[in-house]
Design a protein around this motif. Structure first.
Motif, mmCIF file in Angstrom:
data_model
loop_
_atom_site.group_PDB
_atom_site.id
_atom_site.type_symbol
_atom_site.label_atom_id
_atom_site.label_comp_id
_atom_site.label_asym_id
_atom_site.label_seq_id
_atom_site.Cartn_x
_atom_site.Cartn_y
_atom_site.Cartn_z
ATOM 1 N N GLY A 167 6.616 13.016 -11.597
ATOM 2 C CA GLY A 167 8.240 11.966 -10.927
ATOM 3 C C GLY A 167 7.229 10.860 -10.725
ATOM 4 O O GLY A 167 6.200 10.439 -11.283
ATOM 5 N N LEU A 168 8.367 9.800 -10.909
ATOM 6 C CA LEU A 168 8.452 7.940 -10.552
ATOM 7 C C LEU A 168 7.526 7.945 -9.806
ATOM 8 O O LEU A 168 6.653 6.354 -9.774
ATOM 9 C CB LEU A 168 10.010 7.710 -10.883
ATOM 10 N N PRO A 169 7.560 8.503 -8.610
ATOM 11 C CA PRO A 169 6.520 7.820 -7.476
ATOM 12 C C PRO A 169 4.758 7.968 -8.099
ATOM 13 O O PRO A 169 4.693 7.210 -8.418
ATOM 14 C CB PRO A 169 6.747 8.288 -6.513
ATOM 15 N N TYR A 170 5.015 8.456 -8.828
ATOM 16 C CA TYR A 170 3.675 9.709 -9.496
ATOM 17 C C TYR A 170 3.306 8.418 -10.586
ATOM 18 O O TYR A 170 1.987 8.430 -10.589
ATOM 19 C CB TYR A 170 2.968 11.135 -9.406
ATOM 20 N N LEU A 175 0.047 3.937 -12.353
ATOM 21 C CA LEU A 175 0.060 2.743 -13.743
ATOM 22 C C LEU A 175 -0.417 1.698 -12.584
ATOM 23 O O LEU A 175 -1.506 0.553 -13.009
ATOM 24 C CB LEU A 175 1.665 1.975 -13.984
ATOM 25 N N LEU A 176 -0.110 1.177 -11.332
ATOM 26 C CA LEU A 176 -0.487 0.083 -10.122
ATOM 27 C C LEU A 176 -1.659 0.848 -10.162
ATOM 28 O O LEU A 176 -2.620 -0.309 -10.310
ATOM 29 C CB LEU A 176 0.381 1.000 -8.767
ATOM 30 N N PHE A 177 -2.872 1.538 -10.496
ATOM 31 C CA PHE A 177 -4.021 2.338 -9.839
ATOM 32 C C PHE A 177 -4.749 1.245 -11.129
ATOM 33 O O PHE A 177 -5.991 0.512 -11.493
ATOM 34 C CB PHE A 177 -4.270 3.104 -9.676
ATOM 35 N N LEU A 178 -4.293 1.698 -11.777
ATOM 36 C CA LEU A 178 -5.064 1.097 -13.219
ATOM 37 C C LEU A 178 -5.438 0.095 -13.444
ATOM 38 O O LEU A 178 -5.906 -0.702 -14.145
ATOM 39 C CB LEU A 178 -4.768 2.230 -14.837
ATOM 40 N N ALA A 179 -4.117 -0.674 -12.941
ATOM 41 C CA ALA A 179 -3.443 -2.391 -13.527
ATOM 42 C C ALA A 179 -4.508 -2.752 -12.776
ATOM 43 O O ALA A 179 -4.901 -4.347 -12.425
ATOM 44 C CB ALA A 179 -2.008 -2.474 -12.942
ATOM 45 N N LEU A 189 -5.764 -6.563 -3.144
ATOM 46 C CA LEU A 189 -4.736 -6.466 -1.745
ATOM 47 C C LEU A 189 -4.010 -6.373 -1.875
ATOM 48 O O LEU A 189 -3.310 -5.575 -1.928
ATOM 49 C CB LEU A 189 -5.294 -7.124 -0.755
ATOM 50 N N THR A 190 -3.134 -7.063 -2.517
ATOM 51 C CA THR A 190 -1.693 -6.734 -3.689
ATOM 52 C C THR A 190 -2.159 -5.089 -3.726
ATOM 53 O O THR A 190 -0.866 -4.337 -3.536
ATOM 54 C CB THR A 190 -1.522 -7.420 -4.235
ATOM 55 N N GLY A 191 -2.643 -4.041 -5.132
ATOM 56 C CA GLY A 191 -2.973 -2.883 -5.189
ATOM 57 C C GLY A 191 -2.831 -2.339 -4.198
ATOM 58 O O GLY A 191 -2.451 -1.703 -3.688
ATOM 59 N N TYR A 192 -3.663 -2.662 -3.254
ATOM 60 C CA TYR A 192 -4.358 -1.835 -1.920
ATOM 61 C C TYR A 192 -2.505 -1.272 -0.835
ATOM 62 O O TYR A 192 -1.760 -0.160 -0.912
ATOM 63 C CB TYR A 192 -4.909 -1.792 -0.840
ATOM 64 N N VAL A 193 -1.960 -2.514 -1.236
ATOM 65 C CA VAL A 193 -1.283 -2.718 -0.224
ATOM 66 C C VAL A 193 0.795 -2.117 -0.616
ATOM 67 O O VAL A 193 1.115 -1.966 -0.241
ATOM 68 C CB VAL A 193 -0.264 -3.897 0.136
ATOM 69 N N LEU A 194 0.400 -2.388 -2.365
ATOM 70 C CA LEU A 194 2.035 -1.380 -2.774
ATOM 71 C C LEU A 194 1.352 -0.658 -3.113
ATOM 72 O O LEU A 194 2.629 0.240 -2.926
ATOM 73 C CB LEU A 194 1.635 -2.337 -4.351
ATOM 74 N N LEU A 195 0.378 0.218 -3.475
ATOM 75 C CA LEU A 195 0.244 1.696 -2.892
ATOM 76 C C LEU A 195 0.839 2.478 -1.854
ATOM 77 O O LEU A 195 0.732 3.308 -1.881
ATOM 78 C CB LEU A 195 -1.237 1.725 -3.681
ATOM 79 N N ALA A 196 0.208 1.608 -0.781
ATOM 80 C CA ALA A 196 0.431 2.482 0.288
ATOM 81 C C ALA A 196 2.128 2.379 0.522
ATOM 82 O O ALA A 196 2.177 3.331 0.988
ATOM 83 C CB ALA A 196 -0.828 1.563 1.246
ATOM 84 N N ALA A 396 -1.474 8.680 -3.278
ATOM 85 C CA ALA A 396 -2.046 7.877 -2.710
ATOM 86 C C ALA A 396 -3.027 7.407 -2.252
ATOM 87 O O ALA A 396 -3.764 6.227 -2.244
ATOM 88 C CB ALA A 396 -0.548 6.915 -2.109
ATOM 89 N N LEU A 397 -3.554 7.837 -1.218
ATOM 90 C CA LEU A 397 -4.936 7.282 0.112
ATOM 91 C C LEU A 397 -5.963 7.482 -1.110
ATOM 92 O O LEU A 397 -6.892 6.455 -0.538
ATOM 93 C CB LEU A 397 -4.074 8.176 1.477
ATOM 94 N N ILE A 398 -5.702 8.428 -1.999
ATOM 95 C CA ILE A 398 -7.043 8.970 -2.327
ATOM 96 C C ILE A 398 -7.275 7.410 -3.425
ATOM 97 O O ILE A 398 -8.235 7.131 -4.251
ATOM 98 C CB ILE A 398 -7.103 10.184 -2.744
#
Ligand SMILES: [Zn+2]
Ligand SMILES: [Zn+2]
Length: 553
Positions: A167-170, A175-179, A189-196, A396-398
């Motif tokens: 689904g869309l959240p996944y 994508l955020l992870f790869l980016a 840090l932006t990446g961690y915050v967005l994922l959280a 997300a936490l992983i």
């Protein structure tokens, strides 16, 4: 047949309202129109739309007097008076403020504004995450490919892509992870915050889902309308069969207001057998009073006072006392009611004293109760399983953990800031000053290369920089903050992009969240959002262009 008679009557009423606002003001208080102040105020509101500001203001003030709880009246007043003159600006702002306060006390306006805010936040956040991920990946994909070419093990991160199918959240998470894999330093840090934060989208999305579901619910509309004073029998079908407190209470209230006292008494008694509520006793008393049984009515009001002393109980008792010519205790009870809620009693008296001195005060459900009811009604129980939220949280936490562990890796590919060449510590054994590639280093510092080669490299560097500059400056005009994010200025870029997306969506969605207030929409909010959109765009342009010119990006 009905339409044929109603239409001319309607036009005559409208004509009177338009032509003689002063006459109307004096004339409005009559039994029939008062039965439906809400509808009447809406008719006036509609009529004021194409009037000149002065006439409109007079009309709207009349509407506000008839039904003060409709924010649309004040917003229209704001819209109509703001163009008058600069000195009138302050008074038109007062109308806006009054409208905002009225939103707090009006069910559907409050409902819509809250839904609008949540929807805007959720969608803004989704779009923001997708935007940042895609922007970064547009450049970083080459780095990922280089790493994979050096060692196929590096491509193992791509295993995150298949989870997108959930689904869309996944999709956004992967994508955020790869980016953010190739983002260095604090920017990660932006990446961690967005994922959280993406985890929060689940409960918020569920909430929103219920919200929209309940907004369209006919039962909710019926309950709210009845408690707002529209007691028409047309709503009975929607709540008749429901067994919850709000529906039973509203149904009985509507029956009572339409004179079906026997039926209403039965339902009120049914409610009281489960829950002792002072308001039910008061309304039950009013039913008895409606049947002429003042003895029983009085008993019910006394019963209500034992549970919660409400001003309506004292007021109704004062009517009974006066009816029995006991003016001394009648005055005492009345004074007590006024002392408890001056505004409510005076407003009620203003409306009813000249029409029907024997009109008893009824109790209605409160706004928080109706809002709770809305939440319950929207909960269809489908699709909102808790395990989905937990599963996504774990994923997300992983991803955050992997991103953190992998923050410093010797095998990472880099891009030379001078010429754009991609290299890593495998194909280029040492790291040079400023993170540049070996060619750039030899050309600029050691002059080991021959002149022809050097000129070729300088040209190549020049072409790369020009191209990059062109892309960034075009992006600056299209999406605020985008070029900042590409240029590794995450904080400023995210702030600009977030506020631009937020205000754009607010402007668009403010036209959608108009459940049961249609044809009125919070036009002031749309206007304000567009204004803020323009401000964000301009500020971002000034900020980014300055940095582009100085070559900081
Ligand atoms: Zn280079
Ligand atoms: Zn390499």
């Amino acid at each position: 047949m009905i339409r044929k008679t109603v239409t001319p009557v309607f036009f005559i009423v409208v004509f009177i309202i338009i032509a003689f606002p002063c006459v109307v003001r004096a004339d409005l208080i009559n039994k029939d129109s008062l039965k439906n102040p809400q509808i009447l105020s809406n008719i006036i509101l509609k009529q004021s739309e194409d009037k000149d500001p002065l006439t409109a203001e007079r009309l709207l003030l009349t509407a506000a007097k008839i039904y003060p709880d409709n924010p649309a009246i004040y917003f229209m007043l704001f819209k109509k008076t703001i163009a008058l003159n600069p000195t009138g600006f302050v008074s038109s702002l007062r109308y806006l403020y009054k409208g905002l306060t009225a939103c707090r006390d009006n069910f559907w306006w409050r409902f819509n504004l809250r839904g609008l805010l949540i929807a805007t936040i959720v969608i803004t956040f989704f779009l923001l995450s997708l935007f940042i991920a895609l922007l970064r990946l547009s450049g970083d994909t080459q780095l990922i490919i280089h790493e994979a070419e050096e060692d196929l093990k590096n491509a193992s991160f791509l295993a995150v892509i298949p989870i997108s199918f959930f689904g869309l959240p996944y999709l956004t998470a992967s994508l955020l992870f790869l980016a953010f894999l190739n983002v260095r330093g604090n920017s990660r840090l932006t990446g961690y915050v967005l994922l959280a934060l993406l985890i929060l989208v689940f409960p918020l999305g569920r909430y929103l889902d219920r919200y929209i579901g309940s907004g369209a619910s006919p039962a909710l509309k019926a309950a709210v309308s009845i408690n707002e004073g529209l007691e028409s029998p047309s709503f009975w079908g929607q709540i008749k069969e429901r067994t919850d407190f709000v529906s039973r209470f509203s149904y009985a209230l509507s029956l009572q207001k339409n004179g079906s006292f026997d039926e209403a008494i039965k339902i009120y008694k049914g409610i009281l057998s489960k829950k002792r509520d002072a308001r039910v006793y008061i309304n039950l008393g009013n039913c008895y009073a409606g049947q002429g049984d003042l003895d029983n009515a009085g008993k019910m009001y006394q019963e209500a006072i034992k549970i919660t002393p409400l001003p309506s109980a004292y007021y109704n008792l004062s009517i009974i006392a006066r009816e029995r010519l006991d003016f001394i205790s009648g005055d005492k009870l009345f004074a007590k009611a006024v002392k408890m809620d001056f505004q409510r009693i005076t407003r009620f008296r203003e409306v009813w004293s000249s029409i029907d001195s024997m009109h008893f005060m009824s109790e209605r459900l409160s706004l928080p109760e109706l809002l709770r009811f809305a939440r319950k009604i929207g909960n269809t129980g489908k699709g909102g399983a808790l395990w989905k939220f937990y599963l996504f949280s774990i994923v997300a936490l992983i991803l955050i953990a992997i991103l953190y562990i992998r923050r410093k890796s010797p095998g990472d590919a880099m891009r030379c800031p001078k010429c754009g060449k991609i290299f890593c510590l495998r194909c280029q054994k040492r790291l040079f000053w400023g993170g540049m590639c070996s060619e750039c280093f030899r050309n600029m510092i050691t002059f080991e290369t021959n002149p022809a080669e050097r000129i070729e490299h300088i040209l190549q560097t020049y072409r790369y920089r020009e191209q990059r500059k062109a892309v960034l400056s075009v992006l600056t005009y299209i999406v605020p903050g985008a070029s900042l994010i590409l240029g590794n200025r995450f904080l400023a870029g995210t702030v600009f992009l977030t506020s631009f997306l937020f205000f754009t969506l607010l402007a668009l969605l403010s036209r959608v969240f108009t459940f049961n207030i249609y044809p009125y929409s919070p036009g002031w909010l749309t206007l304000l959002s567009v204004l803020m959109m323009a401000v964000t765009y301009t500020l971002s342009l000034i900020y980014t262009r300055k940095r582009l010119k100085k070559g900081w990006l």
